[in-house]
Design a protein around this motif. Structure first.
Motif, PDB file in Angstrom:
ATOM      1  N   THR A 195      15.743  22.436  10.892  1.00  0.00           N
ATOM      2  CA  THR A 195      15.106  21.139  10.656  1.00  0.00           C
ATOM      3  C   THR A 195      14.783  20.484  11.988  1.00  0.00           C
ATOM      4  N   VAL A 196      13.566  20.009  12.121  1.00  0.00           N
ATOM      5  CA  VAL A 196      13.161  19.306  13.338  1.00  0.00           C
ATOM      6  C   VAL A 196      12.745  17.891  12.955  1.00  0.00           C
ATOM      7  N   HIS A 197      13.061  16.951  13.833  1.00  0.00           N
ATOM      8  CA  HIS A 197      12.832  15.530  13.552  1.00  0.00           C
ATOM      9  C   HIS A 197      12.001  14.877  14.652  1.00  0.00           C
ATOM     10  N   SER A 198      11.331  13.825  14.286  1.00  0.00           N
ATOM     11  CA  SER A 198      10.622  12.976  15.241  1.00  0.00           C
ATOM     12  C   SER A 198      10.548  11.574  14.642  1.00  0.00           C
ATOM     13  N   LEU A 199      10.815  10.579  15.463  1.00  0.00           N
ATOM     14  CA  LEU A 199      10.793   9.192  14.988  1.00  0.00           C
ATOM     15  C   LEU A 199       9.575   8.452  15.536  1.00  0.00           C
ATOM     16  N   PRO A 200       8.970   7.589  14.731  1.00  0.00           N
ATOM     17  CA  PRO A 200       7.819   6.808  15.202  1.00  0.00           C
ATOM     18  C   PRO A 200       8.235   5.815  16.278  1.00  0.00           C
ATOM     19  N   PRO A 201       7.275   5.333  17.058  1.00  0.00           N
ATOM     20  CA  PRO A 201       7.590   4.403  18.144  1.00  0.00           C
ATOM     21  C   PRO A 201       8.097   3.062  17.620  1.00  0.00           C
ATOM     22  N   ASN A 202       8.915   2.395  18.402  1.00  0.00           N
ATOM     23  CA  ASN A 202       9.470   1.097  18.010  1.00  0.00           C
ATOM     24  C   ASN A 202       8.486  -0.014  18.351  1.00  0.00           C
ATOM     25  N   GLN A 203       7.392  -0.037  17.608  1.00  0.00           N
ATOM     26  CA  GLN A 203       6.364  -1.050  17.804  1.00  0.00           C
ATOM     27  C   GLN A 203       5.743  -1.387  16.452  1.00  0.00           C
ATOM     28  N   HIS A 204       4.981  -2.491  16.433  1.00  0.00           N
ATOM     29  CA  HIS A 204       4.380  -2.949  15.176  1.00  0.00           C
ATOM     30  C   HIS A 204       3.434  -1.890  14.631  1.00  0.00           C
ATOM     31  N   PRO A 205       3.466  -1.644  13.321  1.00  0.00           N
ATOM     32  CA  PRO A 205       4.302  -2.253  12.282  1.00  0.00           C
ATOM     33  C   PRO A 205       5.596  -1.475  12.008  1.00  0.00           C
ATOM     34  N   TRP A 206       5.819  -0.383  12.753  1.00  0.00           N
ATOM     35  CA  TRP A 206       7.035   0.407  12.530  1.00  0.00           C
ATOM     36  C   TRP A 206       8.301  -0.425  12.690  1.00  0.00           C
ATOM     37  N   ASN A 207       8.280  -1.374  13.637  1.00  0.00           N
ATOM     38  CA  ASN A 207       9.501  -2.139  13.911  1.00  0.00           C
ATOM     39  C   ASN A 207       9.861  -3.122  12.793  1.00  0.00           C
ATOM     40  N   LEU A 208       9.005  -3.240  11.785  1.00  0.00           N
ATOM     41  CA  LEU A 208       9.373  -4.026  10.605  1.00  0.00           C
ATOM     42  C   LEU A 208      10.400  -3.278   9.756  1.00  0.00           C
ATOM     43  N   PHE A 209      10.516  -1.967  10.011  1.00  0.00           N
ATOM     44  CA  PHE A 209      11.347  -1.107   9.164  1.00  0.00           C
ATOM     45  C   PHE A 209      12.357  -0.299   9.986  1.00  0.00           C
ATOM     46  N   THR A 210      12.747  -0.814  11.153  1.00  0.00           N
ATOM     47  CA  THR A 210      13.573  -0.053  12.092  1.00  0.00           C
ATOM     48  C   THR A 210      14.853   0.475  11.449  1.00  0.00           C
ATOM     49  N   ASP A 211      15.595  -0.394  10.790  1.00  0.00           N
ATOM     50  CA  ASP A 211      16.886   0.017  10.218  1.00  0.00           C
ATOM     51  C   ASP A 211      16.697   1.067   9.119  1.00  0.00           C
ATOM     52  N   THR A 212      15.677   0.892   8.297  1.00  0.00           N
ATOM     53  CA  THR A 212      15.419   1.847   7.216  1.00  0.00           C
ATOM     54  C   THR A 212      15.038   3.212   7.784  1.00  0.00           C
ATOM     55  N   ILE A 213      14.189   3.219   8.807  1.00  0.00           N
ATOM     56  CA  ILE A 213      13.775   4.480   9.439  1.00  0.00           C
ATOM     57  C   ILE A 213      14.978   5.180  10.046  1.00  0.00           C
TER      58      ILE A 213
END
Length: 221
Positions: A195-213
């Motif tokens: 399994t390989v993972h990648s997280l989106p950048p911590n910027q709008h609108p991703w940062n509205l969902f930081t804890d959930t991500i």
């Protein structure tokens, strides 16, 4: 596994911009001081504005086996998407028939009897809603061009930042909010689950969902 940056084409296109495939081959050649041509198997693609996890094959045998896994749909491809609004159903399977106009590089949802229609299937789950946006987790069942973008827009929830399929809601210059977050498959040689993972950048609108991500990421480990 590599993480594709946003706004870089996976392969060379009419723009003439440096593409990710060439960048990786050059990196391998210099990093490992390989003489001659470097083999790299391209197994799947991401749209130019989309970032996240990709897997390439370093041998022709691995490429053949991985391509077969792609055809048999035994590779799980998971995306995060931030969309306008909230889907009518919190979770579900979307099935559409898509036609690509190659001259315009535009994909349309058409009737099943369209002569060039290709069946497209995905499933989604709404993880959280905030400030008129929703964070979705999407699994691809097929790999059609622009598939997630077109299917979600057709379902009434276009992606944030997608000018091509959500021009009425998005503004020029906004970055599309679609991210390839996970690939899961059996290693083509060792046969072990990988399994390989990648997280989106911590910027709008991703940062509205930081804890959930982050929570989803931790659950996937």
């Amino acid at each position: 596994m590599v993480e594709k940056p946003v706004n870089i084409p996976v392969q060379g296109d009419a723009s003439g911009d440096v593409d990710f495939f060439t960048m990786l081959k050059d990196d391998i050649k210099h990093r490992y001081q390989k003489p001659g041509n470097v083999y790299l198997g391209l197994l799947h693609r991401l749209d130019r504005p989309v970032g996240g996890a990709m897997v390439f094959a370093k041998t022709s045998k691995s490429a053949s086996r991985m391509s077969d896994m792609m055809r048999r749909q035994t590779i799980t491809r998971t995306y995060f998407a931030v969309v306008h609004g909230t889907p009518k159903e919190p979770a579900g399977i979307l099935t559409h028939y898509l036609y690509k106009d190659r001259q315009k590089n535009q994909v349309y949802s058409v009737k099943a009897n369209h002569p060039e229609a290709k069946k497209a299937i995905l499933d989604y789950e709404t993880l959280m809603t905030a400030k008129n946006f929703s964070l979705l987790k999407v699994h691809l069942h097929t790999g059609r061009s622009h598939q997630i973008r077109v299917q979600l827009a057709t379902n009434g929830t276009p992606l944030f930042g997608d000018q091509k399929y959500g021009s009425k809601l998005n503004k020029p210059g906004q970055q599309i909010s679609l991210w390839a977050t996970k690939l899961h498959f059996n290693h083509p040689v060792k046969k072990e689950p990988l399994t390989v993972h990648s997280l989106p950048p911590n910027q709008h609108p991703w940062n509205l969902f930081t804890d959930t991500i982050k929570g989803e990421h931790n659950d996937q480990k």
